[in-house]
Design a protein around this motif. Structure first.
Motif, PDB file in Angstrom:
ATOM      1  N   PRO A  13      -9.600  -6.250   1.858  1.00 37.68           N
ATOM      2  CA  PRO A  13     -10.702  -6.734   1.008  1.00 37.68           C
ATOM      3  C   PRO A  13     -10.655  -6.250  -0.445  1.00 37.68           C
ATOM      4  O   PRO A  13     -11.044  -6.975  -1.340  1.00 37.68           O
ATOM      5  N   PHE A  14     -10.158  -5.043  -0.704  1.00 40.62           N
ATOM      6  CA  PHE A  14     -10.138  -4.516  -2.075  1.00 40.62           C
ATOM      7  C   PHE A  14      -8.785  -4.669  -2.761  1.00 40.62           C
ATOM      8  O   PHE A  14      -8.548  -4.098  -3.819  1.00 40.62           O
ATOM      9  N   HIS A  15      -7.889  -5.453  -2.170  1.00 36.88           N
ATOM     10  CA  HIS A  15      -6.561  -5.686  -2.751  1.00 36.88           C
ATOM     11  C   HIS A  15      -6.567  -7.060  -3.424  1.00 36.88           C
ATOM     12  O   HIS A  15      -6.546  -8.074  -2.756  1.00 36.88           O
ATOM     13  N   ILE A  16      -6.600  -7.081  -4.740  1.00 36.82           N
ATOM     14  CA  ILE A  16      -6.645  -8.326  -5.502  1.00 36.82           C
ATOM     15  C   ILE A  16      -5.251  -8.945  -5.532  1.00 36.82           C
ATOM     16  O   ILE A  16      -4.276  -8.263  -5.869  1.00 36.82           O
ATOM     17  N   PRO A  17      -5.120 -10.229  -5.197  1.00 35.34           N
ATOM     18  CA  PRO A  17      -3.795 -10.866  -5.243  1.00 35.34           C
ATOM     19  C   PRO A  17      -3.310 -11.051  -6.677  1.00 35.34           C
ATOM     20  O   PRO A  17      -4.106 -11.187  -7.607  1.00 35.34           O
ATOM     21  N   TYR A  18      -1.992 -11.063  -6.861  1.00 32.03           N
ATOM     22  CA  TYR A  18      -1.383 -11.274  -8.171  1.00 32.03           C
ATOM     23  C   TYR A  18      -1.711 -12.672  -8.673  1.00 32.03           C
ATOM     24  O   TYR A  18      -1.557 -13.654  -7.952  1.00 32.03           O
ATOM     25  N   GLU A  23       2.570   0.119   3.840  1.00 34.47           N
ATOM     26  CA  GLU A  23       2.309  -1.197   4.411  1.00 34.47           C
ATOM     27  C   GLU A  23       2.596  -2.270   3.375  1.00 34.47           C
ATOM     28  O   GLU A  23       2.354  -2.075   2.183  1.00 34.47           O
ATOM     29  N   GLU A  24       3.137  -3.394   3.827  1.00 33.76           N
ATOM     30  CA  GLU A  24       3.338  -4.562   2.982  1.00 33.76           C
ATOM     31  C   GLU A  24       2.377  -5.642   3.449  1.00 33.76           C
ATOM     32  O   GLU A  24       2.126  -5.785   4.637  1.00 33.76           O
ATOM     33  N   PHE A  25       1.833  -6.399   2.488  1.00 32.11           N
ATOM     34  CA  PHE A  25       0.867  -7.436   2.800  1.00 32.11           C
ATOM     35  C   PHE A  25       1.418  -8.808   2.441  1.00 32.11           C
ATOM     36  O   PHE A  25       2.228  -8.941   1.524  1.00 32.11           O
ATOM     37  N   THR A  26       0.936  -9.812   3.147  1.00 27.64           N
ATOM     38  CA  THR A  26       1.179 -11.207   2.768  1.00 27.64           C
ATOM     39  C   THR A  26      -0.125 -11.729   2.179  1.00 27.64           C
ATOM     40  O   THR A  26      -1.161 -11.050   2.252  1.00 27.64           O
ATOM     41  N   SER A  27      -0.104 -12.908   1.618  1.00 27.57           N
ATOM     42  CA  SER A  27      -1.336 -13.460   1.042  1.00 27.57           C
ATOM     43  C   SER A  27      -2.397 -13.690   2.118  1.00 27.57           C
ATOM     44  O   SER A  27      -3.584 -13.728   1.825  1.00 27.57           O
ATOM     45  N   GLU A  28      -1.981 -13.811   3.386  1.00 29.89           N
ATOM     46  CA  GLU A  28      -2.924 -14.049   4.479  1.00 29.89           C
ATOM     47  C   GLU A  28      -3.592 -12.764   4.981  1.00 29.89           C
ATOM     48  O   GLU A  28      -4.678 -12.815   5.540  1.00 29.89           O
ATOM     49  N   ASN A  29      -2.952 -11.619   4.822  1.00 30.64           N
ATOM     50  CA  ASN A  29      -3.522 -10.400   5.397  1.00 30.64           C
ATOM     51  C   ASN A  29      -3.865  -9.325   4.361  1.00 30.64           C
ATOM     52  O   ASN A  29      -3.837  -8.143   4.668  1.00 30.64           O
ATOM     53  N   LYS A  85       0.879  -1.167   0.000  1.00 30.40           N
ATOM     54  CA  LYS A  85       0.000   0.000   0.000  1.00 30.40           C
ATOM     55  C   LYS A  85       0.916   1.217   0.000  1.00 30.40           C
ATOM     56  O   LYS A  85       1.834   1.311   0.820  1.00 30.40           O
ATOM     57  N   LEU A  86       0.702   2.143  -0.946  1.00 32.55           N
ATOM     58  CA  LEU A  86       1.555   3.324  -1.080  1.00 32.55           C
ATOM     59  C   LEU A  86       0.875   4.570  -0.547  1.00 32.55           C
ATOM     60  O   LEU A  86      -0.350   4.700  -0.614  1.00 32.55           O
ATOM     61  N   ASN A  87       1.688   5.499  -0.071  1.00 34.09           N
ATOM     62  CA  ASN A  87       1.201   6.826   0.274  1.00 34.09           C
ATOM     63  C   ASN A  87       0.915   7.531  -1.055  1.00 34.09           C
ATOM     64  O   ASN A  87       1.811   7.654  -1.893  1.00 34.09           O
ATOM     65  N   PRO A  88      -0.318   8.001  -1.292  1.00 38.11           N
ATOM     66  CA  PRO A  88      -0.657   8.595  -2.593  1.00 38.11           C
ATOM     67  C   PRO A  88       0.106   9.876  -2.931  1.00 38.11           C
ATOM     68  O   PRO A  88       0.291  10.195  -4.096  1.00 38.11           O
ATOM     69  N   GLN A  89       0.566  10.618  -1.916  1.00 41.44           N
ATOM     70  CA  GLN A  89       1.295  11.864  -2.177  1.00 41.44           C
ATOM     71  C   GLN A  89       2.785  11.623  -2.427  1.00 41.44           C
ATOM     72  O   GLN A  89       3.358  12.168  -3.362  1.00 41.44           O
ATOM     73  N   SER A  90       3.410  10.787  -1.589  1.00 39.74           N
ATOM     74  CA  SER A  90       4.864  10.608  -1.679  1.00 39.74           C
ATOM     75  C   SER A  90       5.279   9.379  -2.476  1.00 39.74           C
ATOM     76  O   SER A  90       6.395   9.298  -2.956  1.00 39.74           O
TER      77      SER A  90
END
Length: 82
Positions: free
Chosen positions: A47-52, A38-44, A28-33
Motif C-alpha cells: 500500500p505505501f509503495h508508489i509505482p514508478y 523482496e521484489e514486487f510486480t505492479s500487481e502486488n 524492498k531493501l533490508n535497511p541495515q545491509s
C-alpha cells in the motif's frame, strides 16, 4: 512518429544521441545491509509503495553528455526551427 532533436545544452548537435530505455524494478531493501528482501510486480505492490511513473526513455547527447527527457530535445529543435 519521429521528431528532430537538438541538444539544449551544446545547441549544435542534431544527429548523435543515445536513447536510454528505463525499466523500473520495485524492491524492498533490508535497511541495515541494503540487500534486496523482496521484489514486487505492479500487481502486488504494498500500500505505501508508489509505482514508478517516470518516462520510459531518456535521451543523452552523444556530443556533450547531457541526459534529459526526450521532450526537452524535441522542444529545443522546434524552437530553433520556428
Amino acid at each position: 512518429m519521429a521528431s528532430p532533436y537538438l541538444c539544449p545544452n551544446c545547441k549544435t548537435n542534431r544527429s548523435r544521441f543515445n536513447i536510454i530505455e528505463q525499466v523500473a524494478k520495485s524492491v524492498k531493501l533490508n535497511p541495515q545491509s541494503g540487500e534486496v528482501v523482496e521484489e514486487f510486480t505492479s500487481e502486488n505492490l504494498e500500500p505505501f509503495h508508489i509505482p514508478y511513473k517516470g518516462p520510459s526513455q531518456k535521451v543523452q547527447c552523444a556530443a556533450c553528455g547531457l541526459v534529459e527527457d526526450e521532450q526537452l530535445f524535441i522542444k529545443r529543435a522546434e524552437h530553433q526551427n520556428g
